[in-house]
Design an enzyme around this catalytic site. Sequence first.
Site, PDB file in Angstrom:
ATOM      1  N   HIS A 180       1.520  -3.858  -9.043  1.00 46.14           N
ATOM      2  CA  HIS A 180       1.786  -2.677  -8.236  1.00 46.14           C
ATOM      3  C   HIS A 180       0.798  -1.570  -8.547  1.00 46.14           C
ATOM      4  O   HIS A 180       0.183  -1.539  -9.618  1.00 46.14           O
ATOM      5  CB  HIS A 180       3.220  -2.171  -8.439  1.00 46.14           C
ATOM      6  CG  HIS A 180       3.452  -1.533  -9.783  1.00 46.14           C
ATOM      7  ND1 HIS A 180       3.205  -0.206 -10.041  1.00 46.14           N
ATOM      8  CD2 HIS A 180       3.911  -2.051 -10.953  1.00 46.14           C
ATOM      9  CE1 HIS A 180       3.508   0.072 -11.295  1.00 46.14           C
ATOM     10  NE2 HIS A 180       3.933  -1.029 -11.877  1.00 46.14           N
ATOM     11  N   CYS A 181       0.631  -0.662  -7.578  1.00 44.61           N
ATOM     12  CA  CYS A 181      -0.135   0.558  -7.811  1.00 44.61           C
ATOM     13  C   CYS A 181       0.863   1.701  -7.849  1.00 44.61           C
ATOM     14  O   CYS A 181       2.013   1.511  -8.229  1.00 44.61           O
ATOM     15  CB  CYS A 181      -1.197   0.758  -6.727  1.00 44.61           C
ATOM     16  SG  CYS A 181      -0.526   0.877  -5.058  1.00 44.61           S
ATOM     17  N   ALA A 182       0.480   2.900  -7.451  1.00 41.91           N
ATOM     18  CA  ALA A 182       1.380   4.048  -7.557  1.00 41.91           C
ATOM     19  C   ALA A 182       2.588   3.941  -6.643  1.00 41.91           C
ATOM     20  O   ALA A 182       3.673   4.416  -6.970  1.00 41.91           O
ATOM     21  CB  ALA A 182       0.617   5.338  -7.251  1.00 41.91           C
ATOM     22  N   ARG A 195       2.920   0.878  -4.126  1.00 38.12           N
ATOM     23  CA  ARG A 195       3.048  -0.396  -3.400  1.00 38.12           C
ATOM     24  C   ARG A 195       3.214  -1.587  -4.336  1.00 38.12           C
ATOM     25  O   ARG A 195       2.519  -1.704  -5.342  1.00 38.12           O
ATOM     26  CB  ARG A 195       1.806  -0.651  -2.546  1.00 38.12           C
ATOM     27  CG  ARG A 195       1.304   0.525  -1.758  1.00 38.12           C
ATOM     28  CD  ARG A 195       0.072   0.159  -0.945  1.00 38.12           C
ATOM     29  NE  ARG A 195      -0.716   1.328  -0.606  1.00 38.12           N
ATOM     30  CZ  ARG A 195      -1.784   1.327   0.168  1.00 38.12           C
ATOM     31  NH1 ARG A 195      -2.208   0.198   0.685  1.00 38.12           N
ATOM     32  NH2 ARG A 195      -2.446   2.437   0.418  1.00 38.12           N
TER      33      ARG A 195
END
Length: 484
Positions: free
Chosen positions: A30-32, A34
């Site tokens: 995951h990113c910030a 998504r």
Amino acid sequence: MKHDSSTYKKIADNILPAIGGKENAIEAFHCATRLRINLKDPSKVDKEKLADLDLAKGVNINRNQLQIIFGAGLVDEVTAFFIKYTGIPAQSAEADSVAQVTTNDKDQGKSWFSRFIDDLTGVFSDILPGILAGGILIGLNNIFTQKIIGDQSLIQAIPGLSGISTIINLGASGIFAMLPLLVCYAATKRYQGRPVMGLAIGTVMMSSSLPAMADVKTGAAKALIANIFGWHLSLTSFSGQIIVALIMGYIVAKLDNYFQKKLPGVIQFVLAPMLTILVSSFLLFMIIGPVGVTLSTWITNGLVWMSKAFGIFGYIIFGGVQQLIVITGLHNMFGAVEAQLIATTKYDFLNPLFSGSLMGQGGGVLGYMLLNWKNKKAQEIGAGAFFSILFGISEPALFGINIKNRYPLIGGCIGGAFAAAVTYLTKLTAISFGTTGLPGIAIAAPENNGYLNYILVNLVGVLVGMFFTIIIGKFFMRKQAKAV
């Protein structure tokens, strides 16, 4: 907001069949905002089913990567449960607690450019909390030191605050002074090396025994000369060199893994780290450092040149399309560029452009809500998306509303373009990066009424984006009504 495990289980159970089963997934991370799942065959994805997921705010497919937007904070919980529950291999930071797949399996179906973008995402996601802390602390210290009470600063008017300001400044400046160290750590971790080895080479890069590169250039100090069989090598510190730090993180990870595999167990524990630092130090000063500094200089000078050569028109174009870049995921490349701008010029002119473009999409959301005032679902989704926009996160707005309906996206891009023009005219810059929207005011450069101009830029983005969304939206709706 945390939810119970049954909610996350239901989400995971609905995701698996919608992506073509577990066997179609390569890895998840995951990113910030998504949950990202790299897939073998993205054509098997059922986007309509995924769009109806509980807590999901939007769905996007970029090349072979599925992206499900859950929002900041929540995505951490969802991803951790999803990886553990499904057994799909984790990538990057999650790999510490979940069995890793081989490099060949991980890279299957991914282009080198996709892998590069994923790598930058992973590196700067790891260190972003530290960057945000440093940037906001710098902004807070500016409040203490800027002349806001007549011709006096706050600490001049209230001397008892000077000690607090000193400690805040140490906290802020320390983070940015050691940023290459953090980048080395995160990059080494990203490439499956031992993170402590990244810290070790970072200390070599920033050794107190070496003069600062800037001091050597100005003649304030002399480079340390290393005589290698008649080759006189000039050595300087690489503090502020983010590109060099990224490359060295990769080099150290590969060397560390190589020596651990090739050396026998008896001497591996001692010799593997020693040889890693020795070889990487030679590479740093002889090859990587000079090449990385040249590359960093080109990038920084190129950006500064473009901002001057194209003037307001360059700003307008960039502000108009920046959020379209977010859709592709390529915006993750800018972290390294912004860090290098800060290290080289002390200012980041890109951050205000990002914020104005972001708020333009926020205006698109407000315009959409006004045009669909009687639609309760539109109001519910729109309120959540706009709230995320205010705190610098545009994915719920982009994928939940604006892209789907098109006219808010167009109106938002126009709003971003107008905001960019105001950014240029007011000469607004930032002293850090990593946050936009409301929190971004803390890192606006205070020169030239920077705080007021930051508010103005963001208001222009919202209001112009909303205005054009309403105008374009009415045209879209009339066209749809005629088609029916």
